[in-house]
Design a protein around this motif. Sequence first.
Motif, short mmCIF file in Angstrom:
data_model
loop_
_atom_site.label_atom_id
_atom_site.label_comp_id
_atom_site.label_asym_id
_atom_site.label_seq_id
_atom_site.Cartn_x
_atom_site.Cartn_y
_atom_site.Cartn_z
N LEU A 118 0.82 -1.20 0.00
CA LEU A 118 0.00 0.00 0.00
C LEU A 118 0.86 1.26 0.00
CD1 LEU A 118 -2.72 -1.07 2.60
CD2 LEU A 118 -2.76 -1.32 0.10
N THR A 119 1.93 1.23 0.77
CA THR A 119 2.86 2.35 0.83
C THR A 119 4.08 1.90 1.62
OG1 THR A 119 3.08 4.72 1.36
CG2 THR A 119 1.95 3.35 2.97
N THR A 120 5.04 2.78 1.76
CA THR A 120 6.16 2.56 2.66
C THR A 120 6.10 3.61 3.77
OG1 THR A 120 7.58 3.93 1.27
CG2 THR A 120 7.66 1.55 0.91
N LEU A 121 6.76 3.32 4.89
CA LEU A 121 6.75 4.23 6.02
C LEU A 121 7.97 5.14 6.00
CD1 LEU A 121 5.84 1.75 8.92
CD2 LEU A 121 4.29 3.30 7.71
N PRO A 122 7.81 6.39 6.42
CA PRO A 122 9.00 7.22 6.66
C PRO A 122 9.88 6.53 7.70
CG PRO A 122 7.02 8.57 6.66
CD PRO A 122 6.56 7.15 6.66
N ALA A 123 11.17 6.54 7.50
CA ALA A 123 12.08 5.79 8.38
C ALA A 123 11.95 6.25 9.83
CB ALA A 123 13.52 5.97 7.90
N GLY A 124 11.70 5.30 10.73
CA GLY A 124 11.67 5.57 12.15
C GLY A 124 10.41 6.22 12.68
N VAL A 125 9.34 6.28 11.89
CA VAL A 125 8.14 6.99 12.31
C VAL A 125 7.32 6.16 13.30
CG1 VAL A 125 6.59 6.08 10.52
CG2 VAL A 125 6.29 8.43 11.35
N GLU A 126 6.56 6.85 14.16
CA GLU A 126 5.58 6.16 15.01
C GLU A 126 4.36 5.81 14.19
OE1 GLU A 126 5.92 7.60 19.65
OE2 GLU A 126 4.62 8.72 18.31
N VAL A 127 3.75 4.67 14.49
CA VAL A 127 2.52 4.26 13.81
C VAL A 127 1.47 3.89 14.86
CG1 VAL A 127 3.64 3.46 11.70
CG2 VAL A 127 3.35 1.86 13.62
N LEU A 128 0.21 4.03 14.48
CA LEU A 128 -0.90 3.65 15.35
C LEU A 128 -1.28 2.20 15.05
CD1 LEU A 128 -2.96 4.82 17.48
CD2 LEU A 128 -4.52 5.07 15.53
#
Length: 403
Positions: free
Chosen positions: A345-355
Amino acid sequence: MSSARGGAVVRSARRGAVRAGLLAAALAALVSTTATAAPAALAETPAPRPAAVQADVPAGVTAGVAVFDRQTGTFTEQLNTAGQFRSASVVKLLIALDVLWNRSPDALPAADRARIDTMLRGSDDTAASTFWSNNGSGAIVDRMVTRLGLTDTLRPPSTHPGYWGYTALSARDTVKIYRHLLDSAPAATRDYLLGNLRQSTRCATDGYDQHFGIAGSFNRPWAVKQGWSGFSSGGCTATTPTATAAAAKEPAATAARTAAGADAVDLSRPALHTTGVVGAGDRSIVAVFTLHPSGTSYGKAYTDIGRLTRSLNVPGATRPAGTWIGTWGSGVRVRAQATTASSTLTTLPAGVEVLVDCQRRGQQVSEPPYVNDWWAHLPQYGGHMTNIYLSVPENQVPGVPVC
């Protein structure tokens, strides 16, 4: 797999340090440190707070904050509201309003309407640069300052006239912009522009994940216009902007402060801003402008502005259920299902918090020396990520329910 990481020995040593540290802490605190990068934590969504409590600004961050409750006609949060920040893409609100001044959206040429759509939904820089060049550049800002009675907004410095992202803007002026749009603009203009802001795409056209701040902190309904400047990578996979359009927002990471009325505006530190309306009936207007220490990664700034925004008293807002958890690694994929065979679906910004709202067993994933078959469900992305890249020592995260 989905992360750029060091050698196995380094990974093992770092992971071991993390596990040792966590054994010394109370597991009930559910706070952990990342294996490779930013401090990460499990943090429950804060409960609503009284209006007297001010914004909680993360260490090292310079912020300007205003929250206006349209129902009571009062501010519930005010911090450095007159502080001038370089606007980055938030100025696109003024660009769009200028195009539509004394003009119905239905009267726009198809090409201009398409440009406004992509400029507001995907924060497209090429569209903004086209309007900027065609409609007088800094004169756009001058006109809107007069029309809306803005007090802190200034055109870009004379040394950088083509850089619309260097427009000076404050939190309190941003509230005025939204109040005009909501309460004074013709209904057709209001509905058209807010309709676009409600359709903000997660991935902007320049490859940055723009659903930080308001979009990550509160459930819909919301409408947002975000801004970012001074970062090298934004997480999402998207079309790379042209050099001309990108330069209009950010000519150089080492840009110096300039004169010509904008000498108080910091043009060098990484900037991340979240603005918009939140709640039923667009009850609250929120403007959060932030500057971060030089060298701050996008994921760290994304996390910090999220924590700041979640701390605010925003009448009418509802907050998503779940637990905020730090991640580590880069290029971490969010997939449609709990398997690497499902679509990305997408990639995450490096080191980001997620819910994370729940977790389930799925395909076993191996990232030596780690193996894990637990996957976290990320409701704001509508997908899953392997628990390997959550900054917790256990395969199954304590306290997070099973889906």
